[in-house]
Design a protein around this motif. Structure first.
Motif, PDB file in Angstrom:
ATOM      1  N   HIS A 153      -0.066   3.912   6.439  1.00  0.00           N
ATOM      2  CA  HIS A 153      -1.358   4.672   6.188  1.00  0.00           C
ATOM      3  C   HIS A 153      -2.048   3.793   5.268  1.00  0.00           C
ATOM      4  O   HIS A 153      -2.580   4.129   4.146  1.00  0.00           O
ATOM      5  CB  HIS A 153      -1.309   5.915   5.585  1.00  0.00           C
ATOM      6  N   PHE A 154      -1.933   2.380   5.283  1.00  0.00           N
ATOM      7  CA  PHE A 154      -2.558   1.337   4.305  1.00  0.00           C
ATOM      8  C   PHE A 154      -3.926   0.447   5.433  1.00  0.00           C
ATOM      9  O   PHE A 154      -5.030   0.520   5.102  1.00  0.00           O
ATOM     10  CB  PHE A 154      -1.764   0.496   3.993  1.00  0.00           C
ATOM     11  N   TYR A 163      -9.617   3.569  -3.840  1.00  0.00           N
ATOM     12  CA  TYR A 163      -9.800   2.735  -2.696  1.00  0.00           C
ATOM     13  C   TYR A 163     -10.672   2.972  -1.624  1.00  0.00           C
ATOM     14  O   TYR A 163     -11.267   4.012  -1.443  1.00  0.00           O
ATOM     15  CB  TYR A 163      -8.211   2.185  -2.377  1.00  0.00           C
ATOM     16  N   GLY A 209       0.784  -1.277   0.076  1.00  0.00           N
ATOM     17  CA  GLY A 209      -0.006   0.044  -0.073  1.00  0.00           C
ATOM     18  C   GLY A 209       0.807   1.183  -0.088  1.00  0.00           C
ATOM     19  O   GLY A 209       0.440   2.286   0.501  1.00  0.00           O
ATOM     20  N   GLY A 210       1.995   1.179  -0.736  1.00  0.00           N
ATOM     21  CA  GLY A 210       2.906   2.611  -0.807  1.00  0.00           C
ATOM     22  C   GLY A 210       2.400   3.458  -1.722  1.00  0.00           C
ATOM     23  O   GLY A 210       2.901   4.590  -1.525  1.00  0.00           O
ATOM     24  N   GLY A 211       1.211   3.274  -2.603  1.00  0.00           N
ATOM     25  CA  GLY A 211       0.853   4.175  -3.471  1.00  0.00           C
ATOM     26  C   GLY A 211       2.011   5.001  -4.422  1.00  0.00           C
ATOM     27  O   GLY A 211       2.888   4.166  -4.880  1.00  0.00           O
ATOM     28  N   VAL A 234      -4.841  -7.117  -1.049  1.00  0.00           N
ATOM     29  CA  VAL A 234      -4.440  -7.586   0.208  1.00  0.00           C
ATOM     30  C   VAL A 234      -5.266  -8.296   0.953  1.00  0.00           C
ATOM     31  O   VAL A 234      -4.873  -9.432   1.680  1.00  0.00           O
ATOM     32  CB  VAL A 234      -3.264  -6.651   0.612  1.00  0.00           C
ATOM     33  N   ASP A 255       0.288  -3.144  -4.276  1.00  0.00           N
ATOM     34  CA  ASP A 255      -0.625  -2.278  -3.981  1.00  0.00           C
ATOM     35  C   ASP A 255      -1.786  -2.819  -4.713  1.00  0.00           C
ATOM     36  O   ASP A 255      -1.675  -3.449  -5.762  1.00  0.00           O
ATOM     37  CB  ASP A 255      -0.360  -0.788  -4.345  1.00  0.00           C
ATOM     38  N   GLN A 301     -11.526   9.915   3.308  1.00  0.00           N
ATOM     39  CA  GLN A 301     -11.523   9.513   1.851  1.00  0.00           C
ATOM     40  C   GLN A 301     -12.754   8.733   1.582  1.00  0.00           C
ATOM     41  O   GLN A 301     -12.521   7.767   0.586  1.00  0.00           O
ATOM     42  CB  GLN A 301     -10.112   8.708   1.550  1.00  0.00           C
ATOM     43  N   HIS A 310      -7.452   1.163   5.975  1.00  0.00           N
ATOM     44  CA  HIS A 310      -8.271   1.573   4.761  1.00  0.00           C
ATOM     45  C   HIS A 310      -9.015  -0.160   4.371  1.00  0.00           C
ATOM     46  O   HIS A 310      -9.536  -0.336   3.597  1.00  0.00           O
ATOM     47  CB  HIS A 310      -7.334   1.700   3.391  1.00  0.00           C
ATOM     48  N   ASN A 370       6.998   7.840   4.442  1.00  0.00           N
ATOM     49  CA  ASN A 370       6.820   9.237   3.756  1.00  0.00           C
ATOM     50  C   ASN A 370       6.907  10.353   4.796  1.00  0.00           C
ATOM     51  O   ASN A 370       6.123   9.960   5.848  1.00  0.00           O
ATOM     52  CB  ASN A 370       5.324   8.892   3.315  1.00  0.00           C
ATOM     53  N   TRP A 408      -2.690  -5.854  -6.464  1.00  0.00           N
ATOM     54  CA  TRP A 408      -2.889  -7.196  -5.817  1.00  0.00           C
ATOM     55  C   TRP A 408      -3.938  -6.699  -4.486  1.00  0.00           C
ATOM     56  O   TRP A 408      -3.339  -5.704  -3.949  1.00  0.00           O
ATOM     57  CB  TRP A 408      -1.781  -7.897  -5.160  1.00  0.00           C
ATOM     58  N   LYS A 446       5.633  13.132   4.999  1.00  0.00           N
ATOM     59  CA  LYS A 446       4.394  13.519   5.423  1.00  0.00           C
ATOM     60  C   LYS A 446       3.609  12.848   6.490  1.00  0.00           C
ATOM     61  O   LYS A 446       2.654  13.260   6.955  1.00  0.00           O
ATOM     62  CB  LYS A 446       3.450  14.135   4.232  1.00  0.00           C
TER      63      LYS A 446
HETATM   64  C1  LIG Z   1      -3.580   6.569   1.936  1.00  0.00           C
HETATM   65  S1  LIG Z   1      -2.776   5.935   0.842  1.00  0.00           S
HETATM   66  C2  LIG Z   1      -1.289   5.500   1.575  1.00  0.00           C
HETATM   67  C3  LIG Z   1       0.027   5.618   0.467  1.00  0.00           C
HETATM   68  C4  LIG Z   1       1.347   5.468   1.204  1.00  0.00           C
HETATM   69  N1  LIG Z   1       1.647   4.436   2.048  1.00  0.00           N
HETATM   70  C5  LIG Z   1       1.612   6.997   1.907  1.00  0.00           C
HETATM   71  O1  LIG Z   1       1.778   6.769   2.920  1.00  0.00           O
HETATM   72  O2  LIG Z   1       1.616   8.108   1.409  1.00  0.00           O
HETATM   73  C6  LIG Z   1      -3.069   3.776   1.252  1.00  0.00           C
HETATM   74  C7  LIG Z   1      -2.708   3.028  -0.006  1.00  0.00           C
HETATM   75  O3  LIG Z   1      -3.113   1.486   0.316  1.00  0.00           O
HETATM   76  C8  LIG Z   1      -3.588   0.753  -0.869  1.00  0.00           C
HETATM   77  N2  LIG Z   1      -4.592  -0.135  -0.381  1.00  0.00           N
HETATM   78  C9  LIG Z   1      -5.860  -0.093   0.104  1.00  0.00           C
HETATM   79  N3  LIG Z   1      -6.546  -0.980   0.189  1.00  0.00           N
HETATM   80  C10 LIG Z   1      -5.696  -1.801  -0.309  1.00  0.00           C
HETATM   81  C11 LIG Z   1      -5.743  -3.386  -0.695  1.00  0.00           C
HETATM   82  N4  LIG Z   1      -7.025  -3.987  -0.122  1.00  0.00           N
HETATM   83  N5  LIG Z   1      -4.778  -4.125  -1.157  1.00  0.00           N
HETATM   84  C12 LIG Z   1      -3.664  -3.276  -1.475  1.00  0.00           C
HETATM   85  N6  LIG Z   1      -3.535  -2.071  -1.163  1.00  0.00           N
HETATM   86  C13 LIG Z   1      -4.312  -1.246  -0.813  1.00  0.00           C
HETATM   87  C14 LIG Z   1      -4.158   2.112  -1.477  1.00  0.00           C
HETATM   88  O4  LIG Z   1      -4.169   1.547  -3.023  1.00  0.00           O
HETATM   89  C15 LIG Z   1      -3.066   3.072  -1.402  1.00  0.00           C
HETATM   90  O5  LIG Z   1      -2.019   3.323  -2.177  1.00  0.00           O
END
Ligand SMILES: C[S@@+](CC[C@H](N)C(=O)[O-])C[C@H]1O[C@@H](n2cnc3c(N)ncnc32)[C@H](O)[C@@H]1O
Length: 245
Positions: free
Chosen positions: A110-111, A196, A68-70, A92, A81, A190, A114, A231, A90, A233
């Motif tokens: 921050h994954f 997502y 979930g690195g975006g 997860v 991601d 969000q 979600h 990250n 994928w 931020k």
């Molecule tokens: C808020 S963003 C955080 C991105 C990054 N980690 C950062 O801190 O800037 C959440 C990330 O989790 C990923 N994500 C959310 N649900 C997911 C899932 N079920 N499987 C894989 N990735 C997922 C999203 O696609 C997104 O890239």
């Protein structure tokens, strides 16, 4: 026409698009359909990744994996991601496509908030334990719910600072201007993200320790924020732990 991976999903996608373009569609139905369209998109990406890996495992054995690195890619890490950009698309919630006892370091920030709790969050923790080699570590960062809740009875200044840092450049900022709005955002942020799922569960240090301890990890400790991985931020208002298998 965009394919969603299965004939039933394709038909559903077309029907949703048609209903959303109908001006008579009510706000409530449109919200529900947008959420379904978002899940169809994740489903499409996931099935495309899964199709070439029928056993649910990738060929490589990456030593360092980010989930979930975006857009925040980390050098030397294999990035998984649900949506682009990533080395592997994928979902997860369906498990980790990695071999048992093969990974040295798993990182996410921050994954976790979600994905749904308990089903998907506990499955993620269990999968992390399965794929990590003995002595391997998982580092997990999330928005710190204790931080937002702690601000509820305190002075407004730190809360405003948080709102400025977290939401300053976002469309929602004019509507997020009281302490309770900040608490709400920890749980619902969000909601309308087209890519997502929104925040589905809130975490603090105690909850993270419980999640990873229950999954079988021996030691779960606070992790000192390190911009070589994290990250920048996310430094403000987040809580991180590192758990060792
Ligand atoms: C808020 S963003 C955080 C991105 C990054 N980690 C950062 O801190 O800037 C959440 C990330 O989790 C990923 N994500 C959310 N649900 C997911 C899932 N079920 N499987 C894989 N990735 C997922 C999203 O696609 C997104 O890239």
């Amino acid at each position: 026409m965009r394919s969603f991976g299965t004939p039933v999903a394709d038909v559903l996608g077309e029907q949703i698009a048609a209903t959303l373009s109908d001006p008579a569609t009510t706000h409530g139905l449109a919200r529900a359909l947008r959420a379904t369209a978002r899940e169809l998109e994740l489903h499409r990406h996931h099935l495309a990744g899964r199709r070439s890996r029928p056993d649910g495992r990738i060929g490589q054995r990456p030593a360092r994996v980010q989930i979930g690195g975006g857009g925040h890619r980390i050098g030397g890490f294999f990035n998984i991601d649900a949506v682009p950009p990533a080395d592997l698309l994928w979902d997860v919630r369906e498990g980790l496509p990695l071999h048992d006892d093969s990974v040295g370091l798993l990182f996410s920030e921050h994954f976790l908030e979600h994905i749904d709790y308990p089903r998907s969050a506990k499955r993620y923790a269990a999968e992390a334990h399965r794929v990590l080699a003995p002595g391997g570590r998982i580092i997990t960062g999330v928005p710190d719910a204790a931080f937002a809740l702690g601000g509820y009875y305190g002075p407004l200044d730190p809360v405003e600072e948080t709102m400025r840092r977290w939401y300053g450049r976002r469309d929602c900022r004019p509507h997020i201007n009281t302490r309770l709005d900040l608490v709400n955002l920890v749980f619902r942020d969000q909601d309308d993200d087209p890519h997502y799922t929104p925040h589905l569960w809130a975490y603090d240090h105690e909850k993270l320790v419980q999640l990873f301890t229950e999954a079988g990890f021996g030691a779960v400790e606070p992790w000192d924020f390190d911009e070589a991985l994290a990250n920048p931020k996310r430094r403000w208002g987040s809580v991180y732990v590192t758990a060792t298998k």
